[in-house]
Scaffold this motif. Structure first.
Motif, PDB file in Angstrom:
ATOM      1  N   SER A 142       7.792  79.134 -53.634  1.00  0.00           N
ATOM      2  CA  SER A 142       8.910  78.974 -54.577  1.00  0.00           C
ATOM      3  C   SER A 142       9.108  77.500 -54.918  1.00  0.00           C
ATOM      4  O   SER A 142      10.207  76.957 -54.838  1.00  0.00           O
ATOM      5  N   TRP A 143       8.014  76.865 -55.290  1.00  0.00           N
ATOM      6  CA  TRP A 143       7.997  75.427 -55.547  1.00  0.00           C
ATOM      7  C   TRP A 143       7.617  75.157 -56.995  1.00  0.00           C
ATOM      8  O   TRP A 143       6.771  75.850 -57.571  1.00  0.00           O
ATOM      9  N   SER A 144       8.240  74.169 -57.563  1.00  0.00           N
ATOM     10  CA  SER A 144       7.858  73.655 -58.875  1.00  0.00           C
ATOM     11  C   SER A 144       8.044  72.147 -58.855  1.00  0.00           C
ATOM     12  O   SER A 144       9.024  71.652 -58.282  1.00  0.00           O
ATOM     13  N   PRO A 145       7.116  71.407 -59.469  1.00  0.00           N
ATOM     14  CA  PRO A 145       7.297  69.960 -59.540  1.00  0.00           C
ATOM     15  C   PRO A 145       8.519  69.614 -60.382  1.00  0.00           C
ATOM     16  O   PRO A 145       8.846  70.315 -61.328  1.00  0.00           O
ATOM     17  N   LYS A 146       9.178  68.553 -60.005  1.00  0.00           N
ATOM     18  CA  LYS A 146      10.391  68.111 -60.702  1.00  0.00           C
ATOM     19  C   LYS A 146      10.107  67.048 -61.755  1.00  0.00           C
ATOM     20  O   LYS A 146      10.839  66.893 -62.702  1.00  0.00           O
ATOM     21  N   PHE A 147       9.030  66.282 -61.553  1.00  0.00           N
ATOM     22  CA  PHE A 147       8.740  65.135 -62.413  1.00  0.00           C
ATOM     23  C   PHE A 147       7.640  65.460 -63.413  1.00  0.00           C
ATOM     24  O   PHE A 147       6.494  65.690 -63.029  1.00  0.00           O
ATOM     25  N   SER A 148       7.981  65.458 -64.704  1.00  0.00           N
ATOM     26  CA  SER A 148       6.939  65.528 -65.730  1.00  0.00           C
ATOM     27  C   SER A 148       6.143  64.222 -65.646  1.00  0.00           C
ATOM     28  O   SER A 148       6.558  63.287 -64.951  1.00  0.00           O
ATOM     29  N   LEU A 149       5.049  64.131 -66.348  1.00  0.00           N
ATOM     30  CA  LEU A 149       4.269  62.891 -66.334  1.00  0.00           C
ATOM     31  C   LEU A 149       5.125  61.715 -66.795  1.00  0.00           C
ATOM     32  O   LEU A 149       5.147  60.656 -66.159  1.00  0.00           O
ATOM     33  N   LYS A 150       5.862  61.896 -67.861  1.00  0.00           N
ATOM     34  CA  LYS A 150       6.703  60.811 -68.383  1.00  0.00           C
ATOM     35  C   LYS A 150       7.779  60.418 -67.361  1.00  0.00           C
ATOM     36  O   LYS A 150       8.023  59.232 -67.134  1.00  0.00           O
TER      37      LYS A 150
END
Length: 161
Positions: A142-150
């Motif tokens: 149940s994980w998703s990254p928080k930081f987009s590349l920008k």
């Protein structure tokens, strides 16, 4: 590449023989404040810090970039997850960017008005589109990254001087 496959096979055999749960994370293009010359984001940061032109060798290859803070967050989540969910997981953001797109995002964040210099030097045997399927890691933990590349580059620029 072959050493990674051999390492995964050794870990898989240990799991089978000894019954030790093992989680293998295949991290894709993890970037952070450790500058490694020859890596795109590191080279852009080094050029900025040295007041040099933002230069890329080949504009076309596409990569999936993951900010180190998201990777660390995932590791903490896994460590605190009981029972252990043994497996091999691909880890990335889930979106690819070309070298030129990364350089232009970076340029926009640092406010440099000049164009990105492109040498058009291709690496032999370079993979042109290195995307990663992150559905399994996202679903399992149940994980998703928080930081987009920008967002990751912006945060990185605040910490790397």
């Amino acid at each position: 590449m072959s050493s990674k496959i051999v390492s995964e096979e050794i870990c898989t055999q240990i799991t089978k023989i000894k019954g030790i749960p093992i989680i293998i994370l295949r991290g894709f293009n993890i970037y952070g404040d450790k500058l490694i010359p020859g890596r795109l984001i590191s080279d852009l940061l080094i050029a900025k810090n040295n007041n040099e032109y933002l230069t890329i060798n080949d504009p076309k290859p596409k990569r999936d970039y993951l900010y180190i803070k998201d990777f660390v967050n995932l590791i903490e989540l896994i460590i605190n997850n009981i029972p252990i969910k043994t497996g091999i997981y691909n880890v990335g953001y889930g979106k690819v960017y070309s070298n030129l797109e990364v350089a232009n995002i970076f340029r926009g964040l640092i406010g440099v008005r000049r164009k990105v210099r492109v040498k058009d030097e291709k690496r032999q045997q370079d993979i042109l589109n290195c995307s990663v399927d992150t559905r399994l890691i996202k679903k399992t933990f149940s994980w998703s990254p928080k930081f987009s590349l920008k967002q990751g580059l912006s945060d990185l620029l605040l910490s790397v001087k």
